[in-house]
Design an enzyme around this catalytic site. Structure first.
Site, PDB file in Angstrom:
ATOM      1  N   LYS A 117      -7.997   1.575  -1.571  1.00 50.00           N
ATOM      2  CA  LYS A 117      -8.724   1.397  -0.313  1.00 50.00           C
ATOM      3  C   LYS A 117      -9.235   2.754   0.133  1.00 50.00           C
ATOM      4  O   LYS A 117      -8.465   3.709   0.257  1.00 50.00           O
ATOM      5  CB  LYS A 117      -7.831   0.790   0.773  1.00 50.00           C
ATOM      6  CG  LYS A 117      -8.604   0.451   2.057  1.00 50.00           C
ATOM      7  CD  LYS A 117      -7.748  -0.379   3.006  1.00 50.00           C
ATOM      8  CE  LYS A 117      -8.595  -0.928   4.153  1.00 50.00           C
ATOM      9  NZ  LYS A 117      -8.953   0.086   5.150  1.00 50.00           N
ATOM     10  N   CYS A 142      -6.957   6.867   4.821  1.00 51.15           N
ATOM     11  CA  CYS A 142      -6.360   7.105   6.138  1.00 51.15           C
ATOM     12  C   CYS A 142      -6.749   8.484   6.661  1.00 51.15           C
ATOM     13  O   CYS A 142      -6.507   9.495   5.992  1.00 51.15           O
ATOM     14  CB  CYS A 142      -4.837   6.994   6.051  1.00 51.15           C
ATOM     15  SG  CYS A 142      -4.024   7.330   7.643  1.00 51.15           S
ATOM     16  N   ASP A 155     -15.570  -4.102  11.059  1.00 54.44           N
ATOM     17  CA  ASP A 155     -16.301  -4.842  12.096  1.00 54.44           C
ATOM     18  C   ASP A 155     -16.409  -6.341  11.828  1.00 54.44           C
ATOM     19  O   ASP A 155     -17.402  -6.966  12.208  1.00 54.44           O
ATOM     20  CB  ASP A 155     -17.707  -4.258  12.293  1.00 54.44           C
ATOM     21  CG  ASP A 155     -17.691  -2.853  12.864  1.00 54.44           C
ATOM     22  OD1 ASP A 155     -16.622  -2.417  13.335  1.00 54.44           O
ATOM     23  OD2 ASP A 155     -18.739  -2.187  12.843  1.00 54.44           O
ATOM     24  N   GLN A 177       0.841  -1.197   0.000  1.00 53.48           N
ATOM     25  CA  GLN A 177       0.000   0.000   0.000  1.00 53.48           C
ATOM     26  C   GLN A 177       0.876   1.247   0.000  1.00 53.48           C
ATOM     27  O   GLN A 177       1.805   1.357   0.798  1.00 53.48           O
ATOM     28  CB  GLN A 177      -0.933   0.043   1.206  1.00 53.48           C
ATOM     29  CG  GLN A 177      -1.940   1.192   1.089  1.00 53.48           C
ATOM     30  CD  GLN A 177      -2.877   1.297   2.265  1.00 53.48           C
ATOM     31  OE1 GLN A 177      -2.477   1.783   3.318  1.00 53.48           O
ATOM     32  NE2 GLN A 177      -4.121   0.859   2.091  1.00 53.48           N
TER      33      GLN A 177
END
Length: 353
Positions: free
Chosen positions: A151, A112, A214, A82
């Site tokens: 992402k 981020c 999650d 990444q």
């Protein structure tokens, strides 16, 4: 395995890269380094992702960038490197360096929320500047021959939920897959991930969609796959100190393969020692970071709070491992079971454990 589980466990294809089973280790700053991924890669995960590498740091040949570039040679499954940055040509150079060092995939960080990253116009700041993000993707795609993924998050905040538009544009710009952490940048890790957006993306896009947020158990894995139709699931915090989570998911997805032996406490101890020894060799002064790893491994185990205090009080690496070994002896004597402690579930997978 139930028929519906079998349907949910198909492989994911990102360009020429096969992700089997469709579960991915998330990039985590300060965590998913060489030692961590070397261990995780042996437990059935389909692909791993490095901690994010600064494109500017790569250009300057920073030691931290060199350590990240060295990860693919140490890992036994496809590895995504990444990268983050705000300047297309610099990102292209970093992507080429990663490809040259064996990366299977280049992943661009567009999610981020950390201030020092956002201040550079990178990470989640790209959600506020989609045109720049598209230029980054187009430039990186031209720079490498391996797949390029992104992402990202749902948006900057609840008032700017632009993930559908951004991801449509990413597909047109040439992204080979997208990963969506189903929270906004402002949420960081608070609140509950909203998986409905992952399902919306899967219906909208023709490239693979990887869901994130999650997932801490095999049941969560199957539930996200079932509810959203996503092509793969990315797991982050749920895998801290717990590579066995990937082992159980892999066994549920691929029951026809030879089943890994059920881990005993000596296997647990050996896994932690392997991680710790690599960590100490590479980062001898980072004893505080190593303590965090060992504390994560105690999660779910009996009497953990007492032993966490002792671990955090250890003055050096040797003392830390001695304390951990004493705890493992106590666990073995208690006749507790490793998988029952480490891979908690709501019942869907218990029959297979």
């Amino acid at each position: 395995m139930h028929d519906d589980e079998n349907v949910l466990c198909g492989t994911m294809q990102i360009g020429a890269v096969t992700v089997d089973p469709p579960v991915v280790m998330a990039p985590m700053a300060g965590v998913t380094d060489g030692p961590f991924l070397s261990v995780v890669s042996r437990f059935g995960v389909g692909m791993v992702t490095s901690e994010m590498m600064s494109a500017e740091g790569c250009r300057r040949k920073d030691p931290s960038a060199e350590r990240i570039l060295a990860v693919p040679a140490r890992v036994s499954v496809p590895t995504a490197i990444q990268i983050f940055g705000a300047h297309p040509e610099v990102m292209g150079d970093a992507a080429r360096a990663a490809e040259d060092r064996g990366a299977a995939v280049i992943d661009i960080n567009a999610g981020c929320p950390v201030r020092k990253i956002v201040r550079q116009g990178a990470g989640a700041a790209l959600l506020l500047d989609p045109d720049r993000l598209m230029r980054l993707v187009e430039t990186v795609k031209r720079a490498v021959s391996i797949p390029v993924t992104v992402k990202t998050r749902l948006g900057w905040d609840k008032n700017t939920l632009n993930v559908l538009d951004v991801c449509r544009r990413l597909e047109r710009a040439g992204a080979d897959a997208v990963t969506v952490h189903a929270r906004t940048a402002r949420q960081i890790y608070s609140g509950q991930a909203d998986w409905t957006w992952i399902g919306e993306l899967k219906r909208e896009l023709s490239i693979p969609v990887i869901g994130n947020g999650d997932v801490t158990s095999p049941s969560d894995f199957f539930r996200m796959k079932s509810q959203t139709g996503c092509d793969a699931v990315m797991i982050g915090r749920g895998a801290l100190g717990n590579p066995w989570l990937f082992q159980v998911i892999a066994q549920l997805c691929r029951p026809q393969r030879a089943e890994a032996p059920r881990p005993q406490w000596e296997d647990f101890r050996r896994t932690v020692h392997e991680l710790a020894e690599m960590f100490i060799q590479e980062k001898p002064k980072a004893i505080g970071a190593l303590k965090k790893h060992l504390v994560w491994y105690t999660k779910g185990c009996p009497n953990a709070s007492v032993w966490r205090y002792r671990l955090m009080s250890a003055p050096d690496g040797a003392s830390l491992l001695n304390v951990f070994d004493a705890y493992v002896l106590e666990l073995a004597a208690s006749q507790a079971d490793v998988l029952t402690c480490k891979v908690r579930d709501n019942g869907l997978a218990q029959e297979h454990l």
